[in-house]
Design a protein around this motif. Structure first.
Motif, mmCIF file in Angstrom:
data_model
loop_
_atom_site.group_PDB
_atom_site.id
_atom_site.type_symbol
_atom_site.label_atom_id
_atom_site.label_comp_id
_atom_site.label_asym_id
_atom_site.label_seq_id
_atom_site.Cartn_x
_atom_site.Cartn_y
_atom_site.Cartn_z
ATOM 1 N N ARG A 49 0.606 -1.202 0.275
ATOM 2 C CA ARG A 49 -0.409 0.281 0.043
ATOM 3 C C ARG A 49 0.642 1.428 -0.089
ATOM 4 O O ARG A 49 1.845 1.641 0.279
ATOM 5 N N TYR A 80 1.139 5.205 -0.050
ATOM 6 C CA TYR A 80 0.441 6.112 1.040
ATOM 7 C C TYR A 80 1.118 7.948 0.396
ATOM 8 O O TYR A 80 2.015 7.525 0.094
ATOM 9 N N ARG A 125 -9.345 12.601 10.315
ATOM 10 C CA ARG A 125 -10.323 11.378 9.109
ATOM 11 C C ARG A 125 -8.783 10.521 8.378
ATOM 12 O O ARG A 125 -8.954 9.549 7.901
ATOM 13 N N GLN A 126 -7.984 11.339 8.144
ATOM 14 C CA GLN A 126 -6.697 11.111 7.081
ATOM 15 C C GLN A 126 -5.656 10.033 7.904
ATOM 16 O O GLN A 126 -5.427 9.051 7.982
ATOM 17 N N ALA A 132 -7.784 6.377 8.756
ATOM 18 C CA ALA A 132 -7.493 5.892 7.707
ATOM 19 C C ALA A 132 -6.624 5.383 7.771
ATOM 20 O O ALA A 132 -6.460 4.084 7.186
ATOM 21 N N ALA A 133 -5.314 6.211 8.400
ATOM 22 C CA ALA A 133 -3.884 5.247 7.627
ATOM 23 C C ALA A 133 -3.864 4.584 9.307
ATOM 24 O O ALA A 133 -3.021 3.290 9.318
ATOM 25 N N THR A 140 -5.673 2.351 10.491
ATOM 26 C CA THR A 140 -6.698 2.036 10.080
ATOM 27 C C THR A 140 -5.732 0.633 9.120
ATOM 28 O O THR A 140 -5.460 -0.546 9.334
ATOM 29 N N ARG A 141 -4.941 1.174 8.470
ATOM 30 C CA ARG A 141 -4.827 0.738 7.222
ATOM 31 C C ARG A 141 -3.901 0.305 7.306
ATOM 32 O O ARG A 141 -3.408 -1.403 6.993
ATOM 33 N N TYR A 159 -12.536 1.756 5.460
ATOM 34 C CA TYR A 159 -11.055 2.542 5.522
ATOM 35 C C TYR A 159 -10.193 1.047 5.110
ATOM 36 O O TYR A 159 -8.862 1.925 4.239
ATOM 37 N N ALA A 160 -10.846 0.402 5.126
ATOM 38 C CA ALA A 160 -9.694 -0.843 5.065
ATOM 39 C C ALA A 160 -10.221 -2.366 4.566
ATOM 40 O O ALA A 160 -11.577 -2.780 5.253
ATOM 41 N N ASP A 164 -15.805 -2.027 13.053
ATOM 42 C CA ASP A 164 -15.248 -0.362 12.748
ATOM 43 C C ASP A 164 -13.933 0.315 12.846
ATOM 44 O O ASP A 164 -12.967 -1.070 13.792
ATOM 45 N N PRO A 165 -13.569 0.950 12.705
ATOM 46 C CA PRO A 165 -12.031 1.411 12.473
ATOM 47 C C PRO A 165 -11.026 1.406 14.984
ATOM 48 O O PRO A 165 -10.682 0.849 14.716
#
Length: 265
Positions: free
Chosen positions: A9, A11, A172-173, A176-177, A179-180, A202-203, A225-226
């Motif tokens: 992945r 970023y 949010r970012q 997301a990062a 979580t991923r 997110y993932a 959920d995250p």
């Protein structure tokens, strides 16, 4: 037929930079309003109080500056996914350093404000390709910055849990990062294609050895959920407790992730 090799992945460095700075400011804003009584509250991190937790959040960010102060490694010898599995080795040193910071920085607002200014200057000065010596090995600054979203988001959740009524926002970012990266760490720890782990929005990752799913509804599915996922991955929440509280749905004979978690501790 061997399973297809997973793509690493990527970023966006600019977005991650903005996310780290935004989450750091959220923590600073929350810490600014804490009373002495709230700063003395216990946390779920052993003997640490809220004051020590906030100091540690700052320390996690200043790790970038400490690494930049060292000679640049001659070559990269680690990848981003090595980092989640290299975090527990230095836990005793982290505890000692955190307690030292608490004594040296009684004014947490000034401490965090200085860290924010310093980070902005460092990121303006050094390109994302600059190699850093980290606890996982030599990594580019851009990759190491992604790991700071994990530190910030995880400890923001710790802070919210420790102080009744406190609701620290999540960028949010950054969420997301975080979580991923932790989802990809699960796929690295248990490679395979028999189980699909979904963490909307997110993932989605495939993991666990077994018959590979190719089309239609996967036979083994985990969904959460995250924040629940982050708590599971970092040992803040037990798998069985998450199932009992309906924080996770898991269907299929290979959907039990209890033996694979936590990924970080």
């Amino acid at each position: 037929m061997p399973p297809a090799k997973k793509r690493t992945r990527s970023y966006d460095h600019a977005k991650i930079r903005a996310a780290v700075l935004a989450q750091l400011r959220h923590v600073q804003d929350a810490a600014r309003g804490l009373t002495p009584e709230q700063l003395a509250l216990p946390t779920r991190l052993g003997e640490w109080t809220v004051r020590e937790l906030v100091a540690h959040i700052g320390m996690a960010v200043t790790a970038i500056g400490r690494s930049l102060g060292l000679p640049e490694p001659p070559k990269q010898d680690a990848v981003l996914l090595d980092w989640p599995f290299a975090t527990s080795a230095s836990s005793s040193a982290i505890d000692e350093f955190t307690k030292k910071l608490v004594k040296e920085h009684p004014d947490l607002d000034a401490y965090l404000a200085g860290i924010t200014r310093g980070l902005e200057e460092q990121l303006d000065t050094h390109p994302g390709t600059r190699l850093l010596q980290t606890n996982a090995g030599a990594l580019p600054l851009a990759d190491y910055l992604v790991t700071r979203t994990v530190e910030l988001v995880v400890h923001t959740d710790d802070l919210t849990a420790a102080v009744p009524g406190l609701e620290v926002p999540y960028d949010r970012q950054a969420l997301a990062a975080c979580t991923r990266l932790l989802a990809d760490a699960l796929a690295a720890k248990a490679p395979g294609g028999s189980t699909e782990v979904r963490i909307p929005p997110y993932a989605v990752v495939q993991c666990v050895e077994g018959p590979r799913h190719t089309r239609g509804t996967p036979p083994n599915v985990v969904e959460t959920d995250p924040l629940t996922w982050i708590r599971l991955a970092t040992g803040r929440l037990e798998w069985r407790d998450a199932l009992d509280k309906a924080k996770v749905s898991a269907s299929g004979e290979r959907a039990d992730l209890g033996g694979l978690l936590p990924l970080m501790s």
